[in-house]
Each structure stands twice: as structure tokens, then as C-alpha cells.
Design an enzyme around this catalytic site. Structure first.
Site, PDB file in Angstrom:
ATOM      1  N   ARG A  75       0.827  -1.202   0.000  1.00  0.00           N
ATOM      2  CA  ARG A  75       0.000   0.000   0.000  1.00  0.00           C
ATOM      3  C   ARG A  75       0.863   1.255   0.000  1.00  0.00           C
ATOM      4  O   ARG A  75       0.588   2.212  -0.727  1.00  0.00           O
ATOM      5  CB  ARG A  75      -0.966  -0.023   1.196  1.00  0.00           C
ATOM      6  CG  ARG A  75      -2.088  -0.998   0.942  1.00  0.00           C
ATOM      7  CD  ARG A  75      -3.015  -1.222   2.119  1.00  0.00           C
ATOM      8  NE  ARG A  75      -4.118  -2.073   1.647  1.00  0.00           N
ATOM      9  CZ  ARG A  75      -5.129  -2.499   2.396  1.00  0.00           C
ATOM     10  NH1 ARG A  75      -5.195  -2.174   3.677  1.00  0.00           N
ATOM     11  NH2 ARG A  75      -6.060  -3.256   1.878  1.00  0.00           N
ATOM     12  N   HIS A  86      -6.210  -0.427  -6.973  1.00  0.00           N
ATOM     13  CA  HIS A  86      -5.578  -1.679  -6.515  1.00  0.00           C
ATOM     14  C   HIS A  86      -5.009  -1.552  -5.102  1.00  0.00           C
ATOM     15  O   HIS A  86      -4.811  -0.473  -4.594  1.00  0.00           O
ATOM     16  CB  HIS A  86      -4.550  -2.193  -7.520  1.00  0.00           C
ATOM     17  CG  HIS A  86      -3.331  -1.341  -7.735  1.00  0.00           C
ATOM     18  ND1 HIS A  86      -2.223  -1.804  -8.379  1.00  0.00           N
ATOM     19  CD2 HIS A  86      -3.061  -0.057  -7.409  1.00  0.00           C
ATOM     20  CE1 HIS A  86      -1.316  -0.861  -8.439  1.00  0.00           C
ATOM     21  NE2 HIS A  86      -1.786   0.215  -7.857  1.00  0.00           N
ATOM     22  N   GLU A  87      -4.823  -2.706  -4.485  1.00  0.00           N
ATOM     23  CA  GLU A  87      -4.413  -2.793  -3.076  1.00  0.00           C
ATOM     24  C   GLU A  87      -5.426  -2.153  -2.134  1.00  0.00           C
ATOM     25  O   GLU A  87      -5.069  -1.652  -1.070  1.00  0.00           O
ATOM     26  CB  GLU A  87      -3.023  -2.181  -2.863  1.00  0.00           C
ATOM     27  CG  GLU A  87      -1.915  -2.797  -3.693  1.00  0.00           C
ATOM     28  CD  GLU A  87      -1.635  -4.259  -3.355  1.00  0.00           C
ATOM     29  OE1 GLU A  87      -2.040  -4.716  -2.266  1.00  0.00           O
ATOM     30  OE2 GLU A  87      -1.048  -4.967  -4.194  1.00  0.00           O
ATOM     31  N   GLY A  88      -6.689  -2.167  -2.522  1.00  0.00           N
ATOM     32  CA  GLY A  88      -7.743  -1.609  -1.667  1.00  0.00           C
ATOM     33  C   GLY A  88      -8.148  -0.230  -2.114  1.00  0.00           C
ATOM     34  O   GLY A  88      -7.334   0.693  -2.109  1.00  0.00           O
ATOM     35  N   GLN A 122      -9.893   1.726   2.195  1.00  0.00           N
ATOM     36  CA  GLN A 122      -8.895   2.389   3.048  1.00  0.00           C
ATOM     37  C   GLN A 122      -9.592   3.245   4.111  1.00  0.00           C
ATOM     38  O   GLN A 122      -9.136   3.329   5.252  1.00  0.00           O
ATOM     39  CB  GLN A 122      -7.972   3.281   2.217  1.00  0.00           C
ATOM     40  CG  GLN A 122      -7.245   2.596   1.069  1.00  0.00           C
ATOM     41  CD  GLN A 122      -6.283   1.521   1.521  1.00  0.00           C
ATOM     42  OE1 GLN A 122      -5.707   1.630   2.601  1.00  0.00           O
ATOM     43  NE2 GLN A 122      -6.142   0.474   0.735  1.00  0.00           N
TER      44      GLN A 122
END
Lengths: 603, 603
Positions: free
Chosen positions: B310, B453-455, B460
Site C-alpha cells: 500500500r 488496486h491494493e484496496g 482504506q
């Protein structure tokens, strides 16, 4: 009409046109006497059908099969084979002459109805629509400022869809700064001119979609005044026409190359060389051109078209915002992913993502942007109708003033916020939205042009704060003030929500007017205009809050989905959006000099 | 180093690393004892050189010559020929093992220095860099949670650049919702597993850049707990390796297809079928996999990597923001267009557009976003170093708490605002910026992946408000509060600007902490989290205001361009950006229920 329901909402269009703007009442006026609510409805039905069946199917193909430059024959642009049939279908409806007089083959539709028509095509396929948009705008300019002969020779074939039109303003060294146009026009003995120069960023600058292309070209006649006061306007056709109007010999307008854009790829964007000798007709060197109106008055004629084009840019942005909203809404209702935050039991099935608060926020934001922007564009159409046909001269004047101050807003607000809406549509679809398998990323890329062409945000901001709100001792600002105050007064007599938002809007109105007047009085012009684009943005949000309060009032206590939806979007706008203007007004009131105090070497 | 000056500013990196963060003092610690300011500088020199000479030259080619799917040989992804030499050059520096122990061939560099290294490659070519990023992240996860044998077999070849790595989390029905992963892992008698399922959105999922690909795959062992508590982690190589570590037989991991993205096109994004029989090795059906750590603890291991990833996403976004800023600055300094608003004499030459206030605003905004985001990412690197090597246990704990709350901010703030910066870079270049002849529109398209991407931002936001700030009775929030309050106290003892901004920041700090605590106490979890992404955005702006006050203090009274530039950007941030949080805090304090009260049928 399968497919059209993902372009625009017809119930919303009907609500805006009739429940809110009362477009049907225009038919009481002589100009629209042949029309009725039924003819308006029928025209919209046809637009929705052609948009869905002829325009939307090749929207993606416009993106993936970009027009290509073929150097053969002195250079030409080659398009794929679905563009022309779509434009022919559109021309067949007569809509290219939607608002024109019956005498030149026009339908004499109100502008407000035409604006609704346009939105269907722009939502379906902005790149193919652009050819028709340019042709219609070109024709309208010549109808207003051309000679009867020019109307006969160039306008009639354009309105029939046989000829196409362009606007040739920019050059490589003269984009935003038209004062620096260097294309020259030398007068000839026969009353025509010969033009030499290079034009840049010409949308629709070349193609083979019809029999001819009518370029409207800004150029300078030697010996004229410097800067914008020395610019004249010319018709420069791709093919010269004979006495019978038939295209014949090629004129010296040569396609030098195509620009390759982030989006909007289906619309050719050309570099055109005028008078470089590629196709010199007989006589002196240069491309043959015909003066429109008086010498040196070209920019004022062009601004007539540009005001229309600026609202057209906003309309296109609104339409792209609208279709992406509907597509992301459809996705959100059908895509299962995750579980409610209040009870994450993996044994339970996943819920559609429309159940998640943040997805709803992104959808409400898009709804408020897209429906709000479309409403604003339609309102501008109505103002144009009022300006032209209100029997009361004071009403015509007021409509003209409002239109003048709202034009930069109608151009820039949809371009900014419906683009932001497209970004949210991508976000709603997540990874899928980031792929080219879905439509939304293309809508974003297509829409990204709108904050640039026909004058950037920065230029619209200076125009609004420096000219339009200040002209005639601030008469345009006063008209806007009165418009909003009138709505506030009506809302204060309404329900609890209307009352609450009326106070919010009234406070924002007062700040807008106060800050704008204070800036008008600021003696340092550099400081006055330093944050003009922030002023534009804040003005836009106040205007849209007005639009949403108007829609709330028009929805009344309708208990159907549309009524509830309008109330929800209004609530969203007043709670999440209008408050953004507070810090903007603070900055403006302080006449902040952060940017003007800067030495560029510090960057 | 021609070229690197348009990627990042080395003077700014030196300022951030040394004048602000005092990275050199880390060499007093045992882990970094072999290093010095000189070795740090040398590593950065090498990164800048390889980034400019090996990565940047094919950035555009990654966009125009997208990897293609070749169905031959069971499906493979074919890349153009400049990617592998660039990655080989990078691997040759040892930087894939930048922070790893010397025992496994690592350089034992501090994370803060590695973060600066990474920024060069991401700025030059995010798509090619992604392969290295994924390989390093995969290796770091196995270093932390794998067995010594796994480290020997998989990590060493990855750190040498011979093998590459991926992260296989998502499936078509399980993107954000990992609880719904359905890939199955059946235990075998020899201790290995056989995996069957389909993985989606796998970056670097196939290519021929090295000898092997080490997939880290989330899957469920039958009989385990439901949801995320039943997820285990496996090494699933593309090629099985023999006892000597040499890749041999093909494993049953088959490339089913490639996703075609808006940007980031050089990084293959794959659909992978596991155990569909395309390459079944001997034994039971399925792809051969090796359990990492304990069964059912896969997600916790993966989160170790995901925290790193992240921040890596934020670093990539910051780098793209940075290079587009520098490119648009260069354009603005050299492009003549228009004249000052205070005196528009067409007889005078045009001025560079950097002279226009609105262009300066767009450049200052980009500067504040890009330099601020890079500073935040470097600070997170330093926190990781403090967490691992601070001799004081309380310091390690505090660093861990801060890192925990700052991770969602470091992921999402650069993704949102450096993307906004890329949009401004396009706007500065105008029509040129909208063409693919210039770099900035690609930077925008590449960067648009980072909020997904990655949340996503939405995830978040829930993570920050619902978990990270609330954990341990709000200890992370308290740590952040203390961090900001400390800077405020120092700034109050500073010059006039520092004093002014100290009060603004202190007020924002108090609101952030107050609103966050009030939301923690809100009993209705749905309402509490309804505006979590607004809370994330407001937190981000407060954190970045802290970053800018810190930079202002670090710049002191430096009278060079860098010092003036830092003060100008800080002024911009405090005047134009931090005030945005006011209405956001108002909305949060009201526990607004606009989205939760909505019936989706109203949309």
C-alpha cells in the site's frame, strides 16, 4: 428502444423539459406555433432511437479504430465505415437544421428541445456526434452573418448533411491567444481572397463523410489593425463549387497530419496547410476564401458561434457524465461484493455493491453532477429561446444577461464535474472499470477534452470575473442575483427541506455577489483575476445549488422514484457539494496573492 | 545524467532525506553500520542513472506495444524487448534486496533510502518497475513468513532477479471481498498441496522475463473456518524446481487471458487458471503448491505484504505526480502564449505561460501534491526503520502505531492528489497535453490504477476510521495527535509564516481528533462508517499540512530557490488546500445519513 436507457433517462428529460421548464408553453409563440408537446416528444423519440441504434454501437470502434492519415492524394483522413451511415441517418431527420427557419429547411424547434436532442447523440457517441455538431454550428454562424448567396451555397448543403463544416481558429503559436493568428488573406480582384497559413487542432478537419467540407477560417487581411481587432472570417471550402453548387476543383487546403489524442479519437483532429501549393487553383497562390461579413470583424462573428459551442461543450460533458452514471448504477445494482459493515457474516451471501455507503455516495455525486449539468444546459437553451422569442423586451434583455454570465459556467462546470463523475464511475466498477472491456474509462478519456477546447477553465474564469459579470455595471451579476433570490423566496414558502436549502443557497448567493463586487472594485487587475478560476468554480457550485433547489421545488411532493431521487440528489448537493464554496469564497475575499507573488524559478 | 531531471528533483530528495529526516544518522545503528551518507548518495546516483537510461526510454513503448496473449504453449504473455534488459540492469545493482539481510545477499539499506530509490524507477516507467516491485514484495513476505528452505528455493533466485514473483489474491467474485475466495488447496501425502481455481487481476501473472514465476496464492484448505479466517497462503511456481533449484516441469498454472487496461499497460494483468489440467504434473489433479507458515493464517501474512504494498502504491502515485509536475513545469517555462492581464498589447511578444496566475496555481498545486506525497512516503519508510531498529522499545512502538494509521493515508492520498496533479499537468499543456505525443496523459492513465488496486479509497477509509484509529483505545490516533502537536509547538517558536500555519494546523488537528473520537463513539456502525472515505480524505489533508509545516521548518531561512519553493508550496497548501477540510469535518461531525437513508431504487 433497447440500449437508450443506458444513455440518458427519458423520464428525467421529460421532468426537466416539462415539469420544470414548461417547454410546452413555448408553442404559444408564433415561431413555434407548428409544434406541440407531441411533436417535441416525437423528436426526442427519434433521437433516442437513432442514438441507440446508429451511434452507440460504434462508439468503442471509434476509440479502437482511430482515423488514420493516408498520404495519398495530397493527404486524407480515413475513417471506419460506421460513421457515415450514422451521420446520414441523423441528417435524414432534419435535425441538423433543428432550430433554423423553415425558409432554409429548418424545423424551427426551440433551442431547449434541441439541447435535449443533442444530449442523446453525445451520450451515445461523442466522436461521431462532433461532426454533426460542428456542421450545425458552422451553418448557424453563416445564417447569422453570411450573405444570402453564402447561405444558399454553403448552408443549405450543410443542413441537408451533404457538406460538413469546421471552425479553423487555432494555429501552433496561437491557441488560447487568437491575437497571434498569422494566417494571411490577400484580397483578389474578383472579391475573393487567397489564404496562406497553417491551422492546428481542427476537429473534423478532414474526412470523406460528405461531398465537401466548409472551413470557417480566421485570418488577417494585410494592413488591418494588430491583435484581435484585425481578424477576419472566411469561408474556405475543401472543394471549390461551380455555379450550380456542385463541388469541383480541389482548393489548396491540405491535410498535413492528424493529432493523436487521449480520447475523442473518432473525431479527426487535423493540421491543415492553407496555400502551400499542394492544390493551387488557377490565379494567385493560396487557398481560395470568401469573406464573411465585414473585414476585421471576424472574431465577433466567431464569438457568436463560440458562445453556442461553449454551451455545446458543456452539453457533451453532461451527456458523458450521464451515460457513465447510468452504466455504473447498473453495475452497482448487479455486482455482488462484500457484506454490510453492520454484520459481516461470511455465511451470508454477498450484497450488491449499491448497498455500500461509499458506492452510494459515488452514485449520488454522479447523479447530482449529470442531472444537474443537463438541467443547466437545458436552461441555457431556454434562455436562448427567451432571448429570441420573449414578447417582452425586458424579458429578452434579462435572458440575454443571464445567458451571458451562465455561458462560462455551462461550459466549465459540466466539463469539470461530469469528468469527476466519470472518474467516480470508474471507481464504482473498480478493476473492471479500469479495463477497456467496459465503457467508463473511454467516457473519461473522451470527456477529458472538454475542460480544454473552446477555452480552458482559466480562460472561462477570466471571462466570467473580468468581463461578463462586470459588464454594464454588473447587470449580468444582478440578473443572476435576482434569479437565485427569486427561487430562494419560493423555497422559503415550501417544505422543510426546501426551507433549509433556501437558507444555505441564500447565504451562498450573498457571498458570491459580495465577493464578486469586491473583486470588481480591486484596482490591481493582476490580483483581481489571480484566482478567477476559483471564482468560476465557486460560481458554478452556487448555480448548481440553485438548479437543485429548482428541481426540488419542481418535484414537489412526488412520491415516485423520480421524486425521491431528486430530493436525495438535492440533499447530497446541499450537504456535500455547496459547502465546498465556503473556503473558496474566503480565499477570494482575501484577494490571495500566493500565485502572483511567486518567482517562477522557485518552482 | 541527462533525462533524470524530468523524473524527480535530486536536490529535493536530498533535502527530504537529509535536511528533514536526517537519514544519515541511521548509520549510527548497527544494522546500517556499513553505510554512510556517501553510500546512500551513490545508490541514489545509480538509481537515477538506470531509471533515466534503461527505464524511461521505453515507457511510451510499454503503452503503445501492450503485452499480447499468445495462445501457443498453453497460453503465454509476450512483451516487447526492452523490459527484460531494464529489469536485468536493476537486478544487477542488488536493489531487489535493498533492505534484506546481508545473509541472503541483501544490501541492508534503510527503508527510507530504498523508498527514495523506488521513486526513480516508478517515475521513469511504472509498468516495468511493477515487475520488480512485485518480486521484491513477494520475497519480503517469504523472508518474514517462509521456511528456511522456501527462502533458499524461492527468495534467493528472486533477489538475484532470476525468478519473478506475484501476489494472487483476487478472483472474479472476490476482489475487495477476500472472504469469498474459492480457490481450493487439497493436502497431499508428501506435505504439498494441489490447488484448483481461477485468479483474476494478477499483475505480472505471466511473462518470460526470467527463469520462473513464484506465485503467492490465497486459497482455502477444505474443512477450515468460513471467511477470511479460513484462508491459507501457498507458493505456487510456474515451473516446479528440482533438488538443485533449477526450474523443470511446468506446473498447472495456465494463462487464460490478459486484461486490457486504461493505462499501466506494460504490466501484464492476467487471468490464471490453477489446476484446470493444462499442465498437470504427476499425482493428483491441481497445481502444486507449498504452504507458507501455518494453515488458515494466510491473510495475516498477506497483510504484512499488503501494508508494504500500500505504501508502495502511494510511492508510485507520488512518483508519477512528480514527473508530470516537472514536465508541465518545463513546458510552462518555454511555451509562449498570451500576455499579462494587466497589459494586453498585441504589439508585445507573448509571454511564457508560467507568467499566468492560473498556470502558477496549477503548478503550485502539483508541487504541493508531488513533493508532499513523496515526503509522506519517505517518512513512512523512516517509520519502518524506526519500528525495526530504534534502540528504544517505546520508540519502536510509537513508530509502529504511526505507521499503522498513516498506511491508508500514504496509499490513498498520493493516489488521489497526484492523480489530480496529473490532470493539472494535462491542463497546463492544454491541447498538447491531451495528445499522446506528450507524456502527461499516459502518466494520468497509468496513475488512475492507484486509487483502485491494493484496496480502494472506500476500503482504506473504513480501515482507517473503523480499525486503525480505533485500535488499542485509539492509541494510533493519539500518536498522530502527538506527532502533529509536537510540530505545532516547534512552529509556534518559528517565523511569522510558521506561526500562522501552526495555528491553522493546530485547529485542523483538534477537529480531526475530536471528530474521529466522536465517530468511534457512534453506536450505529453503519452511520459511523458512512462517510469513512471523506474522513480519510480530511485526515490526508491534515497529515499533508503537517508534512508541509515540517518542510517549512526544515527549510528554515534558506534563501535559495529550493527554500523559497518550499515556502511557496507550504503557503499554497495552507491557503488553498487545508481549508477544504472544514466542510468535510462539518459533514462528519453531523454524522450525515444521506447515503444510508437512500433507497437504491431512487437512483
Amino acid at each position: 428502444m433497447p440500449g437508450s436507457s443506458q444513455l440518458l433517462s427519458r423520464p428525467d428529460l421529460d421532468f426537466l423539459l416539462h415539469d420544470w421548464l414548461g417547454a410546452g408553453s413555448l408553442t404559444a409563440r408564433e415561431r413555434f406555433a407548428e409544434h406541440s408537446r407531441e411533436t417535441f416528444d416525437a423528436v426526442l423519440d427519434v433521437c433516442a432511437e437513432i442514438a441507440a441504434e446508429r451511434f452507440a454501437p460504434h462508439n468503442k470502434r471509434n476509440d479502437t479504430e482511430e482515423p488514420r492519415f493516408d498520404p495519398a492524394g495530397g493527404g486524407r483522413a480515413v475513417l471506419h465505415d460506421e460513421v457515415r451511415p450514422a451521420l446520414d441517418a441523423l441528417a435524414g431527420t432534419g435535425l441538423l437544421a433543428a432550430t433554423a427557419d423553415a425558409g432554409v429547411g429548418g424545423l424551427q424547434l426551440p433551442h431547449v428541445v434541441r439541447s435535449a436532442c443533442v444530449a442523446w447523440f453525445a451520450a451515445a457517441n461523442i466522436s461521431t456526434w462532433a461532426y454533426a455538431f460542428l456542421t450545425a454550428a458552422n451553418a448557424n454562424l453563416l445564417l447569422a452573418h453570411g450573405s444570402p448567396e453564402q447561405v444558399e451555397t454553403w448552408v443549405r448543403p450543410m443542413l441537408e448533411g451533404r457538406f460538413h463544416g469546421t471552425m479553423c481558429l487555432s494555429e501552433t503559436q496561437a491557441g488560447s491567444s487568437l491575437a497571434d493568428v498569422t494566417t494571411r488573406a490577400e484580397p483578389q480582384d474578383d472579391g475573393s481572397y487567397r489564404l496562406t497559413g497553417t491551422k492546428m487542432w481542427i476537429s473534423g478537419g478532414d474526412h470523406e463523410l460528405g461531398e465537401n467540407i466548409v472551413h470557417l477560417v480566421l485570418a488577417k487581411i494585410p494592413g488591418g489593425p494588430a491583435g484581435v481587432k484585425g481578424i477576419s472570417l472566411f469561408v474556405v471550402p475543401k472543394f471549390l463549387v461551380g455555379d450550380d453548387g456542385t463541388p469541383g476543383e480541389r482548393n489548396d487546403v491540405v491535410l498535413a497530419g492528424l493529432n493523436h489524442k487521449m480520447g475523442y479519437r473518432g473525431t479527426t483532429n487535423a493540421v491543415l496547410n492553407l496555400g502551400e501549393g499542394g492544390h493551387t487553383p488557377g490565379g494567385a497562390p493560396g487557398a481560395v476564401g470568401y469573406l464573411v461579413g465585414e473585414p476585421h470583424r471576424g472574431l465577433s462573428y466567431m464569438f457568436h458561434m463560440m458562445n453556442e459551442a461553449r454551451i455545446g461543450v458543456g452539453a457533451g460533458a453532461a451527456a458523458l457524465g450521464y451515460t457513465a452514471y447510468l452504466k455504473s448504477l447498473d453495475y452497482a445494482r448487479t455486482r455482488p461484493q462484500g457484506r454490510p459493515v453492520a454484520g459481516r457474516d461470511p455465511g451470508q451471501p454477498q450484497v450488491p455493491i449499491v448497498e455500500h455507503a461509499d458506492v452510494r455516495r459515488m452514485l449520488l455525486a454522479q447523479k447530482s453532477y449529470a442531472e444537474g449539468a443537463l438541467a443547466l444546459v437545458l436552461y441555457c437553451g431556454l434562455l436562448l429561446d427567451e432571448q429570441e422569442t420573449d414578447p417582452d423586451p425586458a424579458g429578452r434583455d434579462r435572458a440575454g444577461l443571464l445567458l451571458d454570465v451562465l455561458t462560462p459556467v455551462a461550459k466549465s462546470w459540466p466539463s469539470q464535474w461530469c469528468l469527476a463523475g466519470n472518474d467516480l464511475a470508474i471507481q464504482v466498477l473498480g478493476g473492471y472499470g479500469y479495463t477497456r472491456e467496459y465503457d467508463v474509462e473511454q467516457h473519461y478519456r473522451d470527456n477529458r477534452l472538454n475542460p480544454i477546447h473552446e477555452g480552458t477553465h482559466g480562460i472561462q474564469g477570466i471571462d466570467l470575473l473580468g468581463r461578463r459579470t462586470a459588464a454594464r455595471d454588473g447587470a449580468g451579476l444582478d440578473a443572476l442575483d435576482g434569479l437565485i433570490a427569486g427561487t430562494v423566496a419560493r423555497a422559503r414558502a415550501g417544505g422543510a427541506e426546501a426551507k433549509e436549502y433556501a437558507e444555505d443557497l441564500d447565504a451562498a448567493r450573498a457571498r458570491l455577489v459580495g465577493v464578486t463586487r469586491a473583486l470588481h472594485a480591486e484596482p490591481d487587475v493582476t490580483a483581481r483575476l489571480a484566482n478567477a478560476s476559483i471564482h468560476l468554480e465557486a460560481t458554478g457550485h452556487v448555480v448548481l445549488a440553485w438548479i437543485w433547489l429548482e428541481q426540488l421545488l419542481a418535484a414537489g411532493d412526488r412520491a415516485d422514484d423520480l421524486g425521491h431521487g431528486k430530493r436525495a440528489a438535492a440533499r447530497y448537493f446541499f450537504r456535500y457539494e455547496l459547502p465546498r464554496t465556503g473556503p473558496q469564497f474566503d480565499l477570494l475575499a482575501a484577494v490571495d496573492r500566493t500565485t502572483t507573488d511567486l518567482d517562477p524559478s522557485w518552482l
